[in-house]
Design a protein around this motif. Structure first.
Motif, mmCIF file in Angstrom:
data_model
loop_
_atom_site.group_PDB
_atom_site.id
_atom_site.type_symbol
_atom_site.label_atom_id
_atom_site.label_comp_id
_atom_site.label_asym_id
_atom_site.label_seq_id
_atom_site.Cartn_x
_atom_site.Cartn_y
_atom_site.Cartn_z
ATOM 1 N N PHE A 1 -9.911 -47.718 -36.127
ATOM 2 C CA PHE A 1 -9.551 -48.813 -35.222
ATOM 3 C C PHE A 1 -9.472 -48.349 -33.765
ATOM 4 O O PHE A 1 -9.708 -49.146 -32.848
ATOM 5 N N GLY A 2 -9.153 -47.064 -33.563
ATOM 6 C CA GLY A 2 -9.212 -46.537 -32.201
ATOM 7 C C GLY A 2 -10.633 -46.549 -31.673
ATOM 8 O O GLY A 2 -10.892 -46.961 -30.532
ATOM 9 N N GLY B 1 -12.220 -50.328 -31.059
ATOM 10 C CA GLY B 1 -11.892 -51.004 -29.808
ATOM 11 C C GLY B 1 -12.220 -50.194 -28.576
ATOM 12 O O GLY B 1 -11.889 -50.612 -27.459
ATOM 13 N N SER B 2 -12.878 -49.039 -28.754
ATOM 14 C CA SER B 2 -13.167 -48.167 -27.614
ATOM 15 C C SER B 2 -14.647 -47.810 -27.554
ATOM 16 O O SER B 2 -15.425 -48.449 -26.856
ATOM 17 N N LYS C 1 -2.018 -43.313 -26.972
ATOM 18 C CA LYS C 1 -2.101 -44.588 -27.677
ATOM 19 C C LYS C 1 -1.805 -45.752 -26.751
ATOM 20 O O LYS C 1 -2.481 -46.793 -26.802
ATOM 21 N N THR D 1 -7.324 -52.524 -23.977
ATOM 22 C CA THR D 1 -7.875 -53.708 -24.651
ATOM 23 C C THR D 1 -7.798 -54.942 -23.752
ATOM 24 O O THR D 1 -8.610 -55.859 -23.900
ATOM 25 N N SER E 1 -11.986 -45.415 -22.212
ATOM 26 C CA SER E 1 -12.106 -45.150 -23.652
ATOM 27 C C SER E 1 -12.743 -43.807 -23.947
ATOM 28 O O SER E 1 -12.267 -43.059 -24.806
ATOM 29 N N LEU F 1 -9.949 -41.685 -25.989
ATOM 30 C CA LEU F 1 -10.104 -41.664 -27.449
ATOM 31 C C LEU F 1 -10.378 -40.259 -27.990
ATOM 32 O O LEU F 1 -9.699 -39.845 -28.946
ATOM 33 N N GLN G 1 -8.332 -53.851 -32.786
ATOM 34 C CA GLN G 1 -7.592 -52.665 -32.363
ATOM 35 C C GLN G 1 -6.165 -53.025 -31.974
ATOM 36 O O GLN G 1 -5.211 -52.312 -32.317
ATOM 37 N N LEU H 1 -3.388 -50.756 -33.960
ATOM 38 C CA LEU H 1 -2.953 -49.550 -33.259
ATOM 39 C C LEU H 1 -1.455 -49.521 -32.919
ATOM 40 O O LEU H 1 -0.844 -48.445 -32.938
#
Length: 484
Positions: free
Chosen positions: A33-34, A37-38, A109, A116, A152, A156, A216, A220
């Motif tokens: 999920f990281g 969304g990145s 995080k 987002t 990102s 990330l 995300q 997250l």
């Protein structure tokens, strides 16, 4: 006969084996999920403008006509489109330069979660630009999603590197590369005429950006922050221990905590370094040179040229123009498969061998592609060899150079230097990206002037592609970009 007394020996089988590292649900969720969304949004943003390019230019023309009661000139349309394409890299550079500040305030995080909001704002601007009759909304939206990607691609890999056990750090780090490839493939797939690559539906292509960002945002917040960040920068040992337990799936994490404590003691007199302090430090000079070179090569290795030659090769091979969008999916599929295989073998093969193999294989494949292109019109089967060479170049890139530079940046530097290192690496990455976008039309122009035989190449002779686009622009439009 006297009995020989056996000397007691220590059998290695009797020694307790080191605990086997396993992939926990928490670690997998953070990686998936990281990255969704990145890095997925970065890959999607690279390819999503390909399919609707002609519709966007038509929208620009209609909007200009409604405002000024006259159609836009060729120069104006070319300028607007060039800004739309290149502003993405400018936004990426701005985002990369913000990283060292945001991660210090929000954490790893927290920065990904805050990021987002940029993706959501960008999706709204890009999806509603046509309805509002504003091409400025599209340009601003591309700039904002560029900022999102710049943040990102730095944060990330840092987050994944700090939450992964040592033996799985490379494999988890490759999630970044795999999801970039998945994003490119998703942009190609959704851009098909039957889905969103149609005159009436192209805004939905950009609205899709909000979906991975929303997923995300839903997952997250329930995952822990980086335990190294919590312990070394927040001095919160209780939360760091809980984070290690969640990511590693075991109760006893004393060895991991001690490892971080040892690094903290070694750096007790050091503050988090700024990029300028990093560049002045002789002790990490070779690490800096390494990341600068590999990050520059990541963008300058010639992969962007693939998108330029692909249409011409497919047309020269006799493929129908209407079939080319479907055939182009093979490039995105090849990227994804190669990135997944690289992630599976990286811990056994190593970073350096994969990186060297990838760049060397690309050099060989590009050489073969040049030969095949030169003899393109001599044999009917030559275009197919060119197509195979293109897939081989893409696979070579994704086998190592496509993801390892981000992993190396996190592994070559200690905690106090890591944010500045990612900021430097991100700056080089996006400056190189922008340089390719700026210089590529002129390289294409020179190539077109040196073509002696008219009609030899459908994709090279009459039409010239803008950087990163599969849709050709008229050659006279690109010539307008040349300096007077």
């Amino acid at each position: 006969m006297e009995k020989i007394q056996k000397r007691p020996t220590t059998d290695c089988k009797e020694l307790p084996a080191p605990p086997k590292q396993r992939l926990t649900c928490c670690l997998m969720s953070a990686a998936v999920f990281g990255a969704l969304g990145s890095s997925f949004l970065y890959g999607y943003s690279l390819s999503v403008v390909n399919a609707p390019a002609k519709y966007i230019k038509a929208f620009y023309n209609v909007t200009w006509l409604s405002r000024y009661q006259e159609p836009a000139t060729s120069e104006t349309l070319t300028l607007l489109w060039s800004i739309t394409v290149s502003v993405f890299a400018i936004g990426g550079l701005v985002g990369a330069l913000m990283v060292s500040i945001t991660i210090k305030v929000l954490g790893r995080k927290g920065t990904l979660l805050a990021n987002t909001s940029l993706a959501m704002i960008s999706a709204l601007l890009l999806a509603l630009g046509e309805t509002a009759g504003s091409f400025e909304m599209l340009i601003i939206g591309r700039f904002i999603i560029g900022m999102d990607s710049g943040v990102s691609l730095s944060v990330l890999p840092m987050y994944l590197g700090e939450i992964s056990p040592r033996g799985m750090r490379g494999s988890i780090g490759q999630f970044n590369s795999v999801f970039i490839c998945l994003g490119v493939f998703a942009g190609q797939l959704l851009g098909l005429p039957e889905i969103f690559g149609h005159e009436d539906r192209w805004p939905f292509l950009f609205g899709f950006l909000a979906i991975p960002a929303a997923l995300q945002l839903c997952v997250l917040p329930f995952l822990p922050e980086s335990p190294r960040f919590l312990l070394m920068e927040r001095r919160d040992e209780a939360r760091a221990e809980q984070a290690f337990q969640a990511f590693l799936g075991k109760r006893d994490v004393s060895s991991e905590l001690e490892e971080v404590h040892a690094e903290t003691r070694a750096q007790s007199s050091l503050q988090v370094a700024t990029p300028m302090e990093l560049l002045k430090n002789r002790a990490v000079r070779w690490q800096i040179i390494t990341i600068v070179v590999v990050m520059a090569c990541y963008q300058l290795c010639g992969l962007n040229a693939i998108w330029y030659y692909t249409n011409g090769i497919f047309e020269g091979a006799g493929f129908d123009k209407s079939m080319i969008p479907y055939i182009t999916l093979s490039t995105g599929g090849t990227e994804t498969v190669a990135a997944v295989i690289s992630g599976l073998v990286i811990e056994r093969v190593g970073r350096k061998p994969l990186l060297i193999f990838g760049f060397c294989a690309m050099a060989v494949c590009f050489s073969l592609l040049t030969i095949f292109l030169h003899f393109q019109d001599t044999h009917s089967w030559m275009p197919y060899l060119s197509f195979i060479s293109i897939l081989a170049v893409i696979a070579s890139f994704c086998s190592g150079p496509g993801g390892i530079p981000f992993i190396l940046t996190g592994e070559l530097f200690e905690q106090s230097y890591r944010p500045a290192a990612f900021m430097v690496a991100g700056g080089v990455n996006w400056l190189s990206n922008f340089a390719v976008g700026l210089l590529f039309p002129f390289i294409q122009m020179i190539a077109c002037k040196h073509l002696q035989s008219p009609g030899r190449w459908p994709g090279l002779q009459g039409d010239v592609l803008m950087p990163g686009l599969d849709v050709p622009l008229p050659q006279e439009d690109v010539l307008m970009l040349a300096p007077t």
